[in-house]
Design an enzyme around this catalytic site. Structure first.
Site, short mmCIF file in Angstrom:
data_model
loop_
_atom_site.label_atom_id
_atom_site.label_comp_id
_atom_site.label_asym_id
_atom_site.label_seq_id
_atom_site.Cartn_x
_atom_site.Cartn_y
_atom_site.Cartn_z
N HIS A 195 22.03 5.66 -30.65
CA HIS A 195 20.83 6.12 -30.50
C HIS A 195 21.03 7.78 -31.39
O HIS A 195 21.89 7.60 -31.89
CB HIS A 195 20.76 6.62 -29.01
CG HIS A 195 21.87 7.53 -28.30
ND1 HIS A 195 22.17 8.79 -28.65
CD2 HIS A 195 22.82 7.06 -27.23
CE1 HIS A 195 23.03 9.07 -27.99
NE2 HIS A 195 23.69 8.03 -27.14
N ASP B 224 23.80 11.23 -16.24
CA ASP B 224 22.75 11.83 -17.11
C ASP B 224 21.36 12.07 -16.17
O ASP B 224 21.05 11.14 -15.42
CB ASP B 224 22.27 10.78 -18.24
CG ASP B 224 21.22 11.41 -19.12
OD1 ASP B 224 20.46 12.41 -18.84
OD2 ASP B 224 20.95 10.85 -20.10
N ASP C 166 0.79 -1.20 -0.15
CA ASP C 166 0.12 -0.02 0.10
C ASP C 166 1.01 1.11 -0.05
O ASP C 166 0.34 2.37 0.16
CB ASP C 166 -0.95 -0.25 1.16
CG ASP C 166 -0.03 -0.12 2.46
OD1 ASP C 166 0.92 -0.20 2.56
OD2 ASP C 166 -1.00 0.08 3.71
N HIS D 51 10.97 12.89 -22.96
CA HIS D 51 11.22 12.53 -24.43
C HIS D 51 9.67 13.22 -24.76
O HIS D 51 8.61 12.45 -24.75
CB HIS D 51 11.11 11.25 -24.65
CG HIS D 51 12.68 10.46 -24.46
ND1 HIS D 51 12.80 9.15 -23.97
CD2 HIS D 51 13.61 11.15 -24.11
CE1 HIS D 51 14.09 8.94 -23.58
NE2 HIS D 51 14.54 10.07 -23.70
N ASP E 148 17.42 17.97 -19.05
CA ASP E 148 18.05 16.66 -19.46
C ASP E 148 19.43 16.84 -19.65
O ASP E 148 19.70 17.26 -20.93
CB ASP E 148 17.31 16.03 -20.60
CG ASP E 148 17.77 14.68 -20.96
OD1 ASP E 148 18.53 14.29 -20.32
OD2 ASP E 148 17.19 14.23 -21.96
N TYR F 256 30.21 4.78 -27.27
CA TYR F 256 30.29 3.69 -26.18
C TYR F 256 31.00 2.49 -26.74
O TYR F 256 30.49 1.89 -27.67
CB TYR F 256 28.81 3.40 -25.79
CG TYR F 256 27.81 4.55 -25.94
CD1 TYR F 256 27.74 5.18 -24.25
CD2 TYR F 256 27.01 5.13 -26.77
CE1 TYR F 256 27.00 6.22 -24.44
CE2 TYR F 256 26.34 6.33 -26.65
CZ TYR F 256 26.29 6.94 -25.42
OH TYR F 256 25.45 8.12 -25.35
N GLU G 190 25.39 16.03 -23.43
CA GLU G 190 24.17 16.30 -23.56
C GLU G 190 23.78 17.66 -23.16
O GLU G 190 23.97 17.98 -21.95
CB GLU G 190 23.19 15.29 -23.14
CG GLU G 190 21.75 15.73 -23.08
CD GLU G 190 20.73 14.49 -22.78
OE1 GLU G 190 21.15 13.98 -21.84
OE2 GLU G 190 19.53 14.47 -23.31
N GLU H 24 22.75 15.42 -28.14
CA GLU H 24 23.47 14.30 -27.24
C GLU H 24 24.22 13.38 -27.89
O GLU H 24 23.76 12.17 -27.72
CB GLU H 24 22.34 13.90 -26.24
CG GLU H 24 20.98 13.28 -26.66
CD GLU H 24 20.12 12.64 -25.77
OE1 GLU H 24 20.68 11.73 -24.81
OE2 GLU H 24 18.98 13.05 -25.83
N HIS I 62 16.11 14.66 -28.95
CA HIS I 62 14.79 14.36 -28.92
C HIS I 62 14.14 15.77 -28.43
O HIS I 62 14.89 16.55 -27.81
CB HIS I 62 14.13 13.34 -27.97
CG HIS I 62 14.93 13.48 -26.67
ND1 HIS I 62 14.52 14.17 -25.58
CD2 HIS I 62 16.21 12.72 -26.20
CE1 HIS I 62 15.23 14.15 -24.35
NE2 HIS I 62 16.31 13.46 -24.87
N HIS J 132 20.67 2.81 -20.43
CA HIS J 132 19.63 3.37 -19.43
C HIS J 132 20.10 2.55 -17.99
O HIS J 132 19.28 2.29 -17.55
CB HIS J 132 18.37 2.76 -19.69
CG HIS J 132 17.97 3.55 -20.86
ND1 HIS J 132 16.71 3.38 -21.74
CD2 HIS J 132 18.22 4.71 -21.41
CE1 HIS J 132 16.51 4.26 -22.72
NE2 HIS J 132 17.20 5.28 -22.26
N ARG K 141 28.93 10.52 -23.22
CA ARG K 141 27.77 11.22 -23.68
C ARG K 141 28.00 12.82 -23.34
O ARG K 141 28.33 13.06 -22.22
CB ARG K 141 26.62 10.77 -23.53
CG ARG K 141 25.37 11.68 -24.20
CD ARG K 141 24.10 10.55 -24.11
NE ARG K 141 23.35 10.13 -22.88
CZ ARG K 141 23.66 9.05 -22.19
NH1 ARG K 141 24.05 8.03 -22.78
NH2 ARG K 141 23.09 8.66 -21.02
N1 GLY Z 1 17.89 10.90 -20.13
C1 GLY Z 1 17.30 10.20 -21.21
C2 GLY Z 1 17.44 10.77 -22.53
O1 GLY Z 1 18.64 11.53 -22.63
O2 GLY Z 1 17.32 10.53 -23.47
MN MN Z 2 19.66 12.68 -20.98
MN MN Z 3 18.09 13.20 -23.58
#
Ligand code: GLY
Ligand code: MN
Ligand code: MN
Length: 437
Positions: A349, A259, A38, A360, A270, A387, A407, A383, A353, A242, A405
């Site tokens: 990737h 990130d 709960d 996203h 982000d 890798y 970003e 970004e 976005h 992720h 990365r």
């Molecule tokens: N943090 C998720 C992305 O960079 O898309």
């Molecule tokens: Mn990110």
């Molecule tokens: Mn992102």
């Protein structure tokens, strides 16, 4: 910093005007989600619902009916119940929804089955997020059936169910000055948080200690929630896109990829930065880092109104592929390697976005089959990353396990773009200087 009620009213007005004659729109709020038994997760409102109301209570529902005499904006909300409020906290109730959240009419939640069929009666089209939530789909069907059950009394149920997403998400894609002010603030807080985490990093510390510093800084600065689970990956964990376990120690010689971005009044930031746990990049780390950084900077330089979205991604593929060839991680002709998608072993990737109330964010990337041109007011991430899998036998061992990365968040302006996340350094010299503090 919060979006004003006037702004929410304008959004509802715009949507009401965009709805074709004879339609009704329904937007459901979020419910509390169970964490275990709960215990519940902290409540996060549905972004579409919040975009149109600023109302942050669970289980609410907004109905818009253009031209309706008794009122075009109808809210259903949890009731005021002093006995319940001892447990749940204050509820605005229908009166509060009218007085403070701009509803023309408001009802208790448990009056939905009574009023919604009446409100649907006579409308030709019903707009809602068809198919996004099974429980909502079932509820909508039951309301439609309730109207149809009264057909012999002259009731007419809507003939068409239409996805509301296209209309509403096109509005959400373009950010106005109020939204940009909130997003600037969210980005600034997150940038400071990244600086704090960099300063704390050291071999022997754990990834979650940096996560804790990020969250603590954002909360102290007024941003209670993160926009997504922070990723703090040391060493090869930086290659897991992720990665959210965040429970490993940082070792001397590791890069650390963070990130993370806070959320402010339901607007996301982000940011990713990558830095050495011990404060000094090794030669291999620096070489790959400079390549990713150069790509991030060139992509940001390129962004301006009119540029097809995909060209930013294509530039990143071009630069990363030729850089990998120069460093010896790929070999062959750059154009052929791009054609074959050889970069996907290292860059799996896309360049970014849309960013807004959802990390996203909503909004189409193509229009009529073509990548859409950028326009002022759109906010996006840039970004690029590289890798090198620890298992990649095609490269020399010295490159393996490096994940990077960089970003940033940018808003497209009339002239080009504004970087919202410049408060956290990204050049090798600046990062090494900050970490030496
Ligand atoms: N943090 C998720 C992305 O960079 O898309
Ligand atoms: Mn990110
Ligand atoms: Mn992102």
């Amino acid at each position: 910093m919060k979006i004003s009620q006037q702004c929410y009213a304008q959004r509802r007005r715009r949507l009401l005007e965009a709805l074709p004659e004879g339609s009704v729109a329904l937007v459901a709020g979020a419910s509390l989600a169970t964490r275990n038994r709960d215990a519940e997760f902290p409540f996060r409102q549905n972004s579409d619902f919040y975009y149109l109301t600023g109302f942050n209570e669970p289980d609410a529902l907004l109905l818009l009916k253009p031209g309706r005499e008794e009122g075009e904006v109808v809210l259903f909300c949890p009731p005021r119940d002093p006995a319940m409020e001892i447990w749940t906290g204050y509820r605005a109730g229908p009166e509060g929804c009218v007085e403070r959240f701009g509803a023309d009419q408001a009802f208790d939640l448990d009056e939905q089955d009574e009023h919604i069929p009446e409100l649907l009666d006579g409308a030709r089209r019903l707009y809602y997020a068809v198919g996004s939530d099974d429980a909502l789909d079932a509820q909508v069907l039951s309301w439609l059936n309730a109207v149809r059950a009264k057909a012999r009394l002259g009731a007419e149920a809507p003939e068409e169910l239409v996805l509301l997403d296209n209309l509403l998400h096109e509005m959400r894609l373009f950010k106005d000055e109020e939204e940009l002010a909130v997003m600037r603030q969210a980005a600034a807080i997150s940038a400071e948080a990244h600086c704090e985490a960099m300063k704390l990093a050291a071999p022997g510390r754990y990834e979650y200690e940096l996560e804790g510093r990020i969250i603590s800084h954002c909360m102290s600065a007024g941003a209670r929630f993160q926009a997504y689970s922070p990723i703090v990956g040391a060493g090869a964990n930086g290659c897991i896109l992720h990665y959210i376990e965040n429970d490993a120690p940082m070792n001397d010689g590791d890069l650390v990829l963070i990130d993370a971005g806070c959320e402010l009044d339901c607007y996301a930031s982000d940011i990713t930065r990558t830095f050495p746990a011990n404060g000094r990049f090794s030669d291999e780390q620096r070489a790959l880092y400079e390549l990713v950084l150069k790509t991030n900077q060139a992509c940001i330089e390129l962004i301006k109104p009119g540029l097809p979205w995909n060209e930013v991604h294509d530039l990143s593929v071009q630069m990363l592929t030729s850089g990998l060839v120069e460093l010896g991680l790929l070999s062959g002709d750059v154009d052929e390697l791009i054609e074959q998608g050889a970069y996907r072993d290292f860059y799996m990737h896309r360049i970014g976005h849309w960013l807004g109330m959802d990390v996203h964010d909503v909004g189409n990337y193509k229009v009529n089959g073509e990548w859409r041109p950028l326009e002022p007011g759109m906010v996006m991430t840039v970004e690029p990353g590289l890798y090198v899998s620890p298992q990649n036998e095609n490269v020399e061992p010295r490159w393996r396990g490096i994940g990077i990365r960089v970003e940033d968040d940018v808003v497209v302006t009339e002239q080009g773009c504004e970087v919202l996340t410049s408060g956290v350094p990204k050049s090798v010299a600046e990062i090494e200087a900050l970490m030496a503090q």
